[in-house]
Design a protein around this motif. Structure first.
Motif: not given
Length: 217
Positions: A49-54, A108-113, A131-137
């Motif tokens: 989901v993160r990658d599609v949004l980015a 925690a780890s996926f917040t960082i990626t 920030v939004l990509l961190g939370v979504i991931t």
């Protein structure tokens, strides 16, 4: 974006969330295929989901077999290990503890990626996208896991969960120009871990709207 830092936290998050997804599937009495599916959804769903949004297409998980294989092998290992555990109250408590530890590390780890992916895009506001990509991931895979397991996503009601990811990502984005991306990443990791651990230990919750008391006539 520091590629080595991203890879380290991606592997940590993938394994940790694969464990939590597999444990939810086992708790729901799914067969080994269901365990693998939930482990995969939890481990790579938020990242896709993160990658599609980015604007990263196809998503990284579909171009690199590493995350898929890590999740599948983890699911198989958890399935095998569970059959070796005798059923007892003490082991059930350990099962829950392992789930909470892995879910917290994955968060925690996926917040960082997600945050690092957003910082690498350099679009618009320097804080909103990371920030939004961190939370979504961090929470996306868990939401998919819970939907497939036919339960309300924990992010919508569970103590301090998405909030921990949000705080960690925001503080790290604010400080990384001054302390560097590596230190900011580990700061984010520590903040999310501490907030989640505090929520689990001390039963911290966000405000829950409740009906007010009726006024006497």
């Amino acid at each position: 974006m520091d590629s080595l830092t991203w890879v380290v936290f991606d592997i940590m998050g993938t394994i940790a969330f694969a464990v939590s997804g597999a444990m939810v599937a086992i708790d729901k009495r799914m067969d080994v295929f269901g365990v693998i599916v939930l482990a995969l959804l939890t481990a790579v769903g938020g990242g896709m989901v993160r990658d599609v949004l980015a604007g990263i297409t196809p998503p990284v998980a579909l171009c690199n077999i590493t995350d898929f294989m890590l999740a599948i092998l983890t699911a198989l290992f958890i399935s095998w290990g569970y059959t070796r555990w005798p059923i007892s109250h003490r082991n059930l408590q350990r099962f829950l503890l392992l789930y909470n530890i892995c879910d917290t590390i994955g968060l925690a780890s996926f917040t960082i990626t997600g945050m690092l992916t957003g910082l690498g895009r350099e679009y618009g506001n320097p804080y909103v996208l990371p920030v939004l990509l961190g939370v979504i991931t961090a929470v996306g895979g868990g939401v998919l896991r819970d939907v497939m397991a036919r339960r309300m996503p924990v992010v919508l009601y569970k103590d301090i969960y998405a909030t921990a990811s949000l705080v960690g990502a925001l503080v790290s984005c604010l400080l990384y120009p001054y302390i560097g991306i590596l230190a900011a990443s580990w700061l984010c990791f520590a903040l999310v871990i501490l907030l989640r651990a505090g929520a689990l230990r001390y039963d911290w919750h966000l405000f829950h709207p409740r009906p007010g008391k009726r006024l006497g006539k």
